[in-house]
Design an enzyme around this catalytic site. Structure first.
Site, PDB file in Angstrom:
ATOM      1  N   CYS A 285       0.588  -1.484  -0.209  1.00 16.96           N
ATOM      2  CA  CYS A 285      -0.614   0.048   0.043  1.00 16.96           C
ATOM      3  C   CYS A 285       0.728   0.943   0.107  1.00 16.96           C
ATOM      4  O   CYS A 285       2.182   0.868   0.597  1.00 16.96           O
ATOM      5  CB  CYS A 285      -0.908  -0.242   1.371  1.00 16.96           C
ATOM      6  SG  CYS A 285      -2.019  -1.095   1.677  1.00 16.96           S
TER       7      CYS A 285
ATOM      8  N   GLY B  59      -0.129  -0.131  -5.119  1.00 16.20           N
ATOM      9  CA  GLY B  59      -1.931  -0.760  -4.484  1.00 16.20           C
ATOM     10  C   GLY B  59      -2.309   0.457  -5.354  1.00 16.20           C
ATOM     11  O   GLY B  59      -2.525   1.085  -5.839  1.00 16.20           O
TER      12      GLY B  59
ATOM     13  N   ASN C  99       0.108   1.063   6.238  1.00 15.64           N
ATOM     14  CA  ASN C  99       0.826  -0.020   4.900  1.00 15.64           C
ATOM     15  C   ASN C  99       1.840  -1.081   5.966  1.00 15.64           C
ATOM     16  O   ASN C  99       2.611  -0.124   7.331  1.00 15.64           O
ATOM     17  CB  ASN C  99       1.689   1.520   3.969  1.00 15.64           C
ATOM     18  CG  ASN C  99       2.555   0.121   2.964  1.00 15.64           C
ATOM     19  OD1 ASN C  99       4.095   0.954   3.475  1.00 15.64           O
ATOM     20  ND2 ASN C  99       2.568  -0.961   2.922  1.00 15.64           N
ATOM     21  N   GLY C 100       1.555  -2.562   5.338  1.00 15.63           N
ATOM     22  CA  GLY C 100       1.956  -3.164   6.211  1.00 15.63           C
ATOM     23  C   GLY C 100       1.058  -3.877   6.898  1.00 15.63           C
ATOM     24  O   GLY C 100      -0.161  -4.411   6.083  1.00 15.63           O
TER      25      GLY C 100
ATOM     26  N   CYS D 113      11.982  -3.803   5.504  1.00 14.35           N
ATOM     27  CA  CYS D 113      11.824  -4.976   4.213  1.00 14.35           C
ATOM     28  C   CYS D 113      13.262  -4.698   2.210  1.00 14.35           C
ATOM     29  O   CYS D 113      13.168  -4.237   2.265  1.00 14.35           O
ATOM     30  CB  CYS D 113      10.383  -4.622   3.215  1.00 14.35           C
ATOM     31  SG  CYS D 113      10.082  -5.667   2.183  1.00 14.35           S
TER      32      CYS D 113
ATOM     33  N   TYR E 206      12.471  -4.934  -5.370  1.00 15.04           N
ATOM     34  CA  TYR E 206      11.589  -4.615  -6.533  1.00 15.04           C
ATOM     35  C   TYR E 206      10.500  -3.766  -6.425  1.00 15.04           C
ATOM     36  O   TYR E 206       9.795  -2.746  -7.447  1.00 15.04           O
ATOM     37  CB  TYR E 206      10.922  -5.776  -6.837  1.00 15.04           C
ATOM     38  CG  TYR E 206       9.470  -6.001  -7.294  1.00 15.04           C
ATOM     39  CD1 TYR E 206       9.256  -5.915  -9.184  1.00 15.04           C
ATOM     40  CD2 TYR E 206       8.064  -6.286  -6.800  1.00 15.04           C
ATOM     41  CE1 TYR E 206       7.848  -5.622  -9.578  1.00 15.04           C
ATOM     42  CE2 TYR E 206       6.645  -6.397  -7.145  1.00 15.04           C
ATOM     43  CZ  TYR E 206       7.005  -6.504  -9.061  1.00 15.04           C
ATOM     44  OH  TYR E 206       6.038  -6.136  -9.365  1.00 15.04           O
TER      45      TYR E 206
ATOM     46  N   SER F  74      10.235  -4.521 -14.310  1.00 16.82           N
ATOM     47  CA  SER F  74      10.730  -4.584 -13.022  1.00 16.82           C
ATOM     48  C   SER F  74      13.213  -5.277 -13.486  1.00 16.82           C
ATOM     49  O   SER F  74      13.694  -5.022 -12.531  1.00 16.82           O
ATOM     50  CB  SER F  74       9.971  -5.809 -12.705  1.00 16.82           C
ATOM     51  OG  SER F  74      10.294  -7.001 -13.476  1.00 16.82           O
TER      52      SER F  74
ATOM     53  N   ASP G 145      16.287 -10.576 -14.527  1.00 19.56           N
ATOM     54  CA  ASP G 145      14.832  -9.867 -14.228  1.00 19.56           C
ATOM     55  C   ASP G 145      15.250  -9.126 -12.174  1.00 19.56           C
ATOM     56  O   ASP G 145      15.981 -10.161 -12.087  1.00 19.56           O
ATOM     57  CB  ASP G 145      13.923 -10.827 -14.481  1.00 19.56           C
ATOM     58  CG  ASP G 145      12.467 -10.162 -13.895  1.00 19.56           C
ATOM     59  OD1 ASP G 145      12.345  -8.960 -13.858  1.00 19.56           O
ATOM     60  OD2 ASP G 145      11.586 -10.598 -14.421  1.00 19.56           O
ATOM     61  N   ASP G 146      14.109  -8.939 -12.272  1.00 18.78           N
ATOM     62  CA  ASP G 146      14.574  -8.934 -10.730  1.00 18.78           C
ATOM     63  C   ASP G 146      13.949 -10.122  -9.280  1.00 18.78           C
ATOM     64  O   ASP G 146      14.618 -10.312  -8.716  1.00 18.78           O
ATOM     65  CB  ASP G 146      13.965  -7.341  -9.907  1.00 18.78           C
ATOM     66  CG  ASP G 146      12.267  -7.687 -10.313  1.00 18.78           C
ATOM     67  OD1 ASP G 146      11.780  -8.106 -10.698  1.00 18.78           O
ATOM     68  OD2 ASP G 146      11.807  -7.827  -9.280  1.00 18.78           O
TER      69      ASP G 146
ATOM     70  N   CYS H 150       6.128 -13.894   2.938  1.00 20.14           N
ATOM     71  CA  CYS H 150       5.953 -12.725   3.662  1.00 20.14           C
ATOM     72  C   CYS H 150       4.476 -12.499   4.304  1.00 20.14           C
ATOM     73  O   CYS H 150       3.282 -12.683   3.954  1.00 20.14           O
ATOM     74  CB  CYS H 150       6.068 -11.587   2.743  1.00 20.14           C
ATOM     75  SG  CYS H 150       6.153 -10.213   3.806  1.00 20.14           S
TER      76      CYS H 150
ATOM     77  N   CYS I  70      15.117  -6.732   6.902  1.00 18.74           N
ATOM     78  CA  CYS I  70      14.598  -8.512   6.621  1.00 18.74           C
ATOM     79  C   CYS I  70      14.443  -8.842   5.584  1.00 18.74           C
ATOM     80  O   CYS I  70      14.727  -8.598   4.328  1.00 18.74           O
ATOM     81  CB  CYS I  70      12.782  -7.920   7.209  1.00 18.74           C
ATOM     82  SG  CYS I  70      11.574  -9.913   6.965  1.00 18.74           S
TER      83      CYS I  70
ATOM     84  N   CYS J 159      12.318 -13.816   3.230  1.00 15.54           N
ATOM     85  CA  CYS J 159      11.406 -14.530   2.238  1.00 15.54           C
ATOM     86  C   CYS J 159      12.697 -14.710   1.325  1.00 15.54           C
ATOM     87  O   CYS J 159      12.191 -16.106   0.482  1.00 15.54           O
ATOM     88  CB  CYS J 159      10.470 -13.460   1.792  1.00 15.54           C
ATOM     89  SG  CYS J 159      11.649 -12.080   0.917  1.00 15.54           S
TER      90      CYS J 159
HETATM   91  S1  SF4 Z   1       9.766 -11.191   3.805  1.00 16.79           S
HETATM   92 FE1  SF4 Z   1      10.651 -10.776   2.180  1.00 16.79          FE
HETATM   93  S2  SF4 Z   1       9.222  -9.035   1.943  1.00 16.79           S
HETATM   94 FE2  SF4 Z   1       8.441  -9.569   3.379  1.00 16.79          FE
HETATM   95  S3  SF4 Z   1       8.947  -8.069   4.454  1.00 16.79           S
HETATM   96 FE3  SF4 Z   1      11.281  -9.050   5.318  1.00 16.79          FE
HETATM   97  S4  SF4 Z   1      11.846  -8.982   2.663  1.00 16.79           S
HETATM   98 FE4  SF4 Z   1      10.692  -7.676   2.756  1.00 16.79          FE
END
Ligand code: SF4
Length: 482
Positions: free
Chosen positions: A9, A35, A109-110, A243, A249, A290, A352-353, A389, A440, A443
């Site tokens: 978002c 979004g 957002n989140g 993130c 991306y 991308s 690609d990303d 995620c 983070c 993923c």
């Molecule tokens: S899990 Fe991946 S997409 Fe989700 S916050 Fe962590 S780095 Fe970002």
């Protein structure tokens, strides 16, 4: 269906400008990539908050009449892709309420990971929820707070949340920005003359000619009113977890997020990808849009020319009439077309990303081969995506992530490339600079920085996403757009 993580978002807020709603509209325009399901603006003239929320794109929703119906000097806006809660108008934001602390509107957002837990508690105490959006729990906590004033009530409410949140909130005469203590999602603070602006990405500041001041700090609640700006701390310091996918991306390359230029980080990802996965080739071709920044970096490092061998049709609407099944891969072709003069007879590095399910990459590789490429080498500017995620990004369930259950060689075979290469996790963290421990990367690692409040199996969203049975890879997958 898009074979990408879906953006989350975008939020925007402004205080102290007589064209607050109009500028919010422009800000949302810049944040539309975050979004596309619904958008909304609420604005206050100091006596009353009014709101307009609809399903659809920002420019479909807001015309002159809609903006004129939102007078005042304070406004917030939201552009939404549903990450928690269904896609329907009642879940569109900003959410507007009237309670003991007065009117309040909120844009989020989140993803609040303890939302279900809080909701259960509040329902058992008599609360009635109107949406299934995680954001609504904040509104209930705020309305029930016994705190002396709205600012204290908001700090008290936010302090009960766990997970990822960047909020733009307004009362009839204040703008409030708040960010979770891990700083998952970006939130920038800017100035436009005497007005204050908050937004998810700095590209929204650029559009309205505002100046970037700083990021809203992780764990900070910033209250902006006629008396100035007051910073509150709602949380003790926590381990940062920005993130990293914002850099890979989500964010626009012309934005700065987490103190870094997205374009620079993304181009660096491509440079490091070339260092780690170099291959003899004649041409580097980005998968647009991308893969463009990473392809530029890759080509620069590998000293191989980059050419636009795939052209994207930017004018494809959200709906188009599908042709009969006999027209193979129409879904990809409607958005991407190969340039035969660039691809024929060439050894092509396709960049690609990210690679999520692999279904779209498979179609693109096939398309590039059909255009006459001699070899196709697929390069991905992030590590294999192995886990979903839970912090505000819509990802498929684990079983649909091709890298969660298939080896590199199996993925290569499936997409039909001559070779495949991903950037390593170290490479990804090198590209984001010296503060690598502040990101983070769940993923890619399955190491989640914020614990979930319940047994995972009991939390519906997690149960859905973490099912472990790998799905068979479709041989001839259903058609879909890139
Ligand atoms: S899990 Fe991946 S997409 Fe989700 S916050 Fe962590 S780095 Fe970002």
């Amino acid at each position: 269906m898009s074979d990408k993580f879906r953006e989350e978002c975008g939020v925007f807020g402004i205080f102290g400008h007589r064209e607050a709603a109009n500028l919010t509209y422009l800000g949302l325009y810049a944040l539309q990539h975050r979004g596309q399901e619904s958008a909304g603006i609420s604005a206050s003239d100091g006596t009353l908050i009014r709101a307009v929320r609809e399903m659809g794109y920002v420019n479909d929703i807001f015309d002159h009449d809609a903006i004129s119906s939102l007078p005042g000097h304070v406004a917030i806006g939201h552009t939404r892709y549903s990450t928690a809660g269904e896609s329907k108008l009642s879940n569109a934001q900003p959410i507007l309420i009237d309670c003991v602390h007065g009117q309040m509107a909120i844009a989020h957002n989140g993803n609040i990971v303890n939302a279900s837990e809080i909701k259960d508690r509040l329902v058992s105490q008599g609360s009635i929820f109107q949406t299934n959006s995680d954001t609504e729990v904040v509104v209930h906590l705020y309305a029930r707070s016994q705190a002396a004033n709205f600012a204290e009530a908001l700090v008290e409410s936010v302090a009960q949340l766990t997970g990822a949140f960047s909020f733009a909130v307004m009362t009839k005469d204040h703008l409030i920005a708040a960010r979770d203590p891990h700083g998952f999602r970006p939130l920038a603070l800017g100035r436009l003359g005497d007005a204050w602006v908050v937004c998810s990405e700095t590209c929204a500041l650029d559009l309205i000619n505002a100046t970037y001041v700083r990021d809203v700090e992780p764990g900070e609640v910033l209250v902006i009113g006629a008396g100035g700006v007051r910073s509150h701390r709602a949380f003790p310091n926590a381990k940062l977890a920005h993130c990293v996918f914002e850099h890979v991306y989500f964010a626009r390359p012309d934005s700065e997020v987490f103190g870094q230029s997205v374009n620079e980080v993304r181009t660096n990802l491509g440079r490091l990808l070339a260092t780690q996965t170099g291959v003899s080739a004649d041409v580097v071709v980005p998968i647009p849009d991308s893969g463009v920044c990473a392809a530029i970096g890759y080509a620069e490092e590998a000293k191989i020319p980059m050419r636009f061998g795939l052209i994207r049709n930017h004018y494809v609407g959200r709906t188009f009439i599908e042709p009969a099944q006999s027209i193979r891969h129409f879904g990809v072709k409607v958005k991407l077309n190969p340039v035969k003069s660039i691809l024929a007879g060439q050894r092509v590095v396709l960049v690609d990303d990210s690679l999520v399910r692999g279904t779209t990459s498979r179609k693109i590789v096939k398309m590039v081969r059909a255009a006459g490429a001699k070899e196709v080498h697929l390069r991905i500017s992030c590590p294999p995506t192995v886990s979903p995620c839970f912090y505000g990004v819509d990802t498929p369930r684990r079983s649909e992530l091709i890298a969660s259950s298939h080896s590199l060689e199996e993925i290569r075979k499936y997409v039909g490339a001559d070779s495949i290469g991903y950037l390593s996790l170290d490479g990804l963290l090198d590209a984001v600079g010296p503060r690598r421990q502040h990101y983070c990367t769940s993923c890619y690692t399955e190491q989640y920085p914020v614990a979930f409040p319940r047994d995972e199996k009991a939390f519906l969203q997690l149960t859905l996403k973490l099912d472990g049975t790998p799905l068979p890879l479709p041989e001839e997958e259903p058609e879909g757009v890139v």
